[in-house]
Design a protein around this motif. Structure first.
Motif, PDB file in Angstrom:
ATOM      1  N   ASN A 114     -33.528 -16.831   6.612  1.00  0.00           N
ATOM      2  CA  ASN A 114     -34.226 -17.743   7.563  1.00  0.00           C
ATOM      3  C   ASN A 114     -33.288 -18.370   8.577  1.00  0.00           C
ATOM      4  N   ARG A 115     -32.236 -17.643   8.946  1.00  0.00           N
ATOM      5  CA  ARG A 115     -31.188 -18.224   9.800  1.00  0.00           C
ATOM      6  C   ARG A 115     -31.736 -18.892  11.057  1.00  0.00           C
ATOM      7  N   ASP A 116     -32.653 -18.205  11.746  1.00  0.00           N
ATOM      8  CA  ASP A 116     -33.093 -18.715  13.056  1.00  0.00           C
ATOM      9  C   ASP A 116     -34.023 -19.929  12.946  1.00  0.00           C
ATOM     10  N   ALA A 117     -34.425 -20.268  11.699  1.00  0.00           N
ATOM     11  CA  ALA A 117     -35.289 -21.439  11.507  1.00  0.00           C
ATOM     12  C   ALA A 117     -34.479 -22.680  11.125  1.00  0.00           C
ATOM     13  N   SER A 119     -31.666 -25.818  11.302  1.00  0.00           N
ATOM     14  CA  SER A 119     -31.131 -26.763  12.300  1.00  0.00           C
ATOM     15  C   SER A 119     -29.636 -26.483  12.457  1.00  0.00           C
ATOM     16  N   ALA A 120     -29.019 -27.108  13.440  1.00  0.00           N
ATOM     17  CA  ALA A 120     -27.580 -26.897  13.690  1.00  0.00           C
ATOM     18  C   ALA A 120     -26.758 -27.281  12.464  1.00  0.00           C
ATOM     19  N   SER A 121     -27.071 -28.414  11.851  1.00  0.00           N
ATOM     20  CA  SER A 121     -26.267 -28.851  10.696  1.00  0.00           C
ATOM     21  C   SER A 121     -26.501 -27.945   9.489  1.00  0.00           C
ATOM     22  N   GLU A 122     -27.738 -27.463   9.316  1.00  0.00           N
ATOM     23  CA  GLU A 122     -28.040 -26.537   8.209  1.00  0.00           C
ATOM     24  C   GLU A 122     -27.325 -25.200   8.412  1.00  0.00           C
ATOM     25  N   LEU A 123     -27.311 -24.737   9.651  1.00  0.00           N
ATOM     26  CA  LEU A 123     -26.651 -23.457   9.933  1.00  0.00           C
ATOM     27  C   LEU A 123     -25.138 -23.576   9.724  1.00  0.00           C
ATOM     28  N   LYS A 124     -24.569 -24.672  10.178  1.00  0.00           N
ATOM     29  CA  LYS A 124     -23.130 -24.895   9.977  1.00  0.00           C
ATOM     30  C   LYS A 124     -22.801 -24.889   8.485  1.00  0.00           C
ATOM     31  N   GLU A 125     -23.614 -25.586   7.719  1.00  0.00           N
ATOM     32  CA  GLU A 125     -23.423 -25.674   6.266  1.00  0.00           C
ATOM     33  C   GLU A 125     -23.491 -24.281   5.627  1.00  0.00           C
ATOM     34  N   ALA A 126     -24.470 -23.495   6.052  1.00  0.00           N
ATOM     35  CA  ALA A 126     -24.648 -22.135   5.505  1.00  0.00           C
ATOM     36  C   ALA A 126     -23.440 -21.257   5.835  1.00  0.00           C
ATOM     37  N   ILE A 127     -22.939 -21.356   7.083  1.00  0.00           N
ATOM     38  CA  ILE A 127     -21.789 -20.536   7.507  1.00  0.00           C
ATOM     39  C   ILE A 127     -20.531 -20.930   6.726  1.00  0.00           C
ATOM     40  N   LEU A 128     -20.369 -22.229   6.488  1.00  0.00           N
ATOM     41  CA  LEU A 128     -19.185 -22.713   5.750  1.00  0.00           C
ATOM     42  C   LEU A 128     -19.154 -22.222   4.305  1.00  0.00           C
ATOM     43  N   HIS A 129     -20.303 -21.794   3.784  1.00  0.00           N
ATOM     44  CA  HIS A 129     -20.363 -21.401   2.372  1.00  0.00           C
ATOM     45  C   HIS A 129     -20.635 -19.912   2.165  1.00  0.00           C
ATOM     46  N   LEU A 130     -20.443 -19.113   3.198  1.00  0.00           N
ATOM     47  CA  LEU A 130     -20.686 -17.668   3.042  1.00  0.00           C
ATOM     48  C   LEU A 130     -19.637 -17.038   2.127  1.00  0.00           C
ATOM     49  N   PRO A 131     -20.062 -16.059   1.298  1.00  0.00           N
ATOM     50  CA  PRO A 131     -19.119 -15.427   0.379  1.00  0.00           C
ATOM     51  C   PRO A 131     -18.223 -14.398   1.070  1.00  0.00           C
ATOM     52  N   VAL A 132     -17.092 -14.120   0.450  1.00  0.00           N
ATOM     53  CA  VAL A 132     -16.161 -13.091   0.940  1.00  0.00           C
ATOM     54  C   VAL A 132     -16.374 -11.839   0.090  1.00  0.00           C
ATOM     55  N   GLY A 133     -16.566 -10.710   0.768  1.00  0.00           N
ATOM     56  CA  GLY A 133     -16.899  -9.469   0.055  1.00  0.00           C
ATOM     57  C   GLY A 133     -15.691  -8.613  -0.289  1.00  0.00           C
ATOM     58  N   LYS A 134     -15.993  -7.396  -0.752  1.00  0.00           N
ATOM     59  CA  LYS A 134     -14.951  -6.486  -1.269  1.00  0.00           C
ATOM     60  C   LYS A 134     -13.997  -5.953  -0.195  1.00  0.00           C
ATOM     61  N   ILE A 135     -14.449  -5.955   1.067  1.00  0.00           N
ATOM     62  CA  ILE A 135     -13.590  -5.347   2.103  1.00  0.00           C
ATOM     63  C   ILE A 135     -12.560  -6.334   2.654  1.00  0.00           C
ATOM     64  N   PHE A 136     -12.488  -7.526   2.045  1.00  0.00           N
ATOM     65  CA  PHE A 136     -11.503  -8.531   2.479  1.00  0.00           C
ATOM     66  C   PHE A 136     -10.113  -7.889   2.583  1.00  0.00           C
ATOM     67  N   ASP A 137      -9.465  -8.113   3.733  1.00  0.00           N
ATOM     68  CA  ASP A 137      -8.068  -7.690   3.936  1.00  0.00           C
ATOM     69  C   ASP A 137      -7.900  -6.171   4.127  1.00  0.00           C
ATOM     70  N   ILE A 212     -28.711 -22.218  18.422  1.00  0.00           N
ATOM     71  CA  ILE A 212     -28.853 -23.327  17.472  1.00  0.00           C
ATOM     72  C   ILE A 212     -27.617 -24.234  17.494  1.00  0.00           C
ATOM     73  N   LEU A 213     -26.429 -23.635  17.494  1.00  0.00           N
ATOM     74  CA  LEU A 213     -25.178 -24.423  17.367  1.00  0.00           C
ATOM     75  C   LEU A 213     -24.780 -25.122  18.664  1.00  0.00           C
ATOM     76  N   GLY A 214     -25.284 -24.635  19.792  1.00  0.00           N
ATOM     77  CA  GLY A 214     -25.029 -25.298  21.071  1.00  0.00           C
ATOM     78  C   GLY A 214     -23.555 -25.401  21.419  1.00  0.00           C
ATOM     79  N   ASP A 215     -23.091 -26.618  21.705  1.00  0.00           N
ATOM     80  CA  ASP A 215     -21.725 -26.854  22.196  1.00  0.00           C
ATOM     81  C   ASP A 215     -20.634 -26.563  21.170  1.00  0.00           C
ATOM     82  N   HIS A 216     -21.030 -26.151  19.969  1.00  0.00           N
ATOM     83  CA  HIS A 216     -20.057 -25.991  18.881  1.00  0.00           C
ATOM     84  C   HIS A 216     -19.876 -24.528  18.466  1.00  0.00           C
TER      85      HIS A 216
END
Length: 340
Positions: A114-117, A119-137, A212-216
């Protein structure tokens, strides 16, 4: 200046792959600029005017985010080897570095329900907590997420919005008077895509996350003109300096010609893509809306291409991408032939 390259662009307009384009070349410290086709075809056909504004999409990543990151590195406010979690304490991985984000090798998995639904603060929070997958590095996977995180890091260091940092550090010193997140005159913007919720998007960012994120948002959001993009490119060709103002150190710009990925073999620099031909590396970056920049730093040549290929709808994706690659190839081949 480059007749074969211009011919390919004329063909793109004729075949309706793009409505039109504003493009220019830098060679021998001289600029040549051109316009082909229309700025809009829906709801009315509109002629392309001189210095119209384009939503440059992911060119924001190099004009703004990468350049500011490099400045902060020069000022010893950060280092590419620093951990992302040093700056963003909510970020879950203790392994991912700024260099991983800059080279798209972080392996961060970008899916947000539901990314496009959100708010800016909710989206920021979601991005800050995304997992790192197997292709890291190990692999390059081009994403917006890494550059959105870099934008948050810049704001944390500079204690103001990305919009303000860009004005203070880049657009102000270089007199990029038309480059901003908020175009003064929406009628001077070429429209992008028709959207069922937003209507015909014009003078507002096309990318949903940036909207959604605007100036940020460090991945997209900038509007710019051919003049401003050529000015920025000239600064890069001058290895960081323009009209007596130093934006980047010469050493920093030259370091971009190396492969910065963890294996050193994945063809990405800091922020920029690397196009390798023979022994030579060109800096290259594209934007989803139909924009790109090619820089030959050592040869002091550039090609800036701005189009709104998503107008009126983004139905021609694979066709456009193939044609864009052919266009870049044509330019590099023609340029090399001229220089021999």
């Amino acid at each position: 200046m480059y007749p074969k390259t211009i011919n390919v662009i004329q063909q793109l307009v004729e075949d309706e792959v793009i409505p039109g384009a504003s493009f220019g070349f830098i060679k021998n410290n001289e600029q040549a600029t051109y316009r082909e086709g229309l700025s809009a075809i829906v709801p009315n056909r509109e002629a392309l005017k001189e210095n119209q504004l384009y939503d440059i999409a992911s060119l924001t990543k190099v004009l703004l985010t990468t350049t500011i990151m490099l400045q902060l590195w020069q000022e010893e406010k950060l280092n590419p080897a620093d951990k992302v979690s040093d700056y963003l304490t909510d970020f879950p991985s203790k392994e991912v570095t700024l260099r991983h984000l800059l080279t798209h090798t972080s392996g961060i998995e970008g899916y947000i329900p539901n990314r496009d639904a959100l708010s800016a603060s909710e989206l920021k929070e979601a991005i800050l907590h995304l997992p790192v997958g197997k292709i890291f590095d190990k692999e390059v996977r081009y994403t917006d997420t890494g550059f959105i995180l870099l934008g948050f890091i810049i704001e944390a260091i500079e204690k103001t919005t990305l919009v303000n940092v860009f004005a203070n550090r880049i657009s102000g010193p270089l007199n990029l008077n038309d480059s901003s997140y908020h175009p003064r005159d929406k009628e001077m913007c070429v429209p992008t895509e028709w959207n069922s919720k937003r209507g015909m998007i014009r003078g507002e960012v096309h990318d949903p996350k940036a909207y959604i994120l605007g100036d940020h948002c460090g991945s997209a959001g900038l509007f710019s003109t051919l003049t401003d993009c050529l000015t920025f490119s000239q600064m890069m060709l001058n290895q960081g300096e323009l009209n007596g103002k130093r934006i980047l150190n010469q050493k920093t710009v030259l370091s971009l010609l190396g492969d910065w990925t963890p294996t050193g073999k994945l063809n990405r620099s800091l922020g920029w893509d690397l196009k390798t031909r023979g022994t030579k590396n060109y800096l290259f970056h594209t934007g989803f809306t139909g924009t790109f920049i090619v820089l030959d730093i050592l040869g002091k040549e550039a090609f800036v291409f701005l189009s709104n290929r998503v107008h009126p709808t983004n139905t021609n994706k694979s066709d456009y991408l193939n044609q864009r690659d052919r266009l870049v190839e044509c330019y590099l081949t023609e340029k090399e032939a001229m220089n021999h």
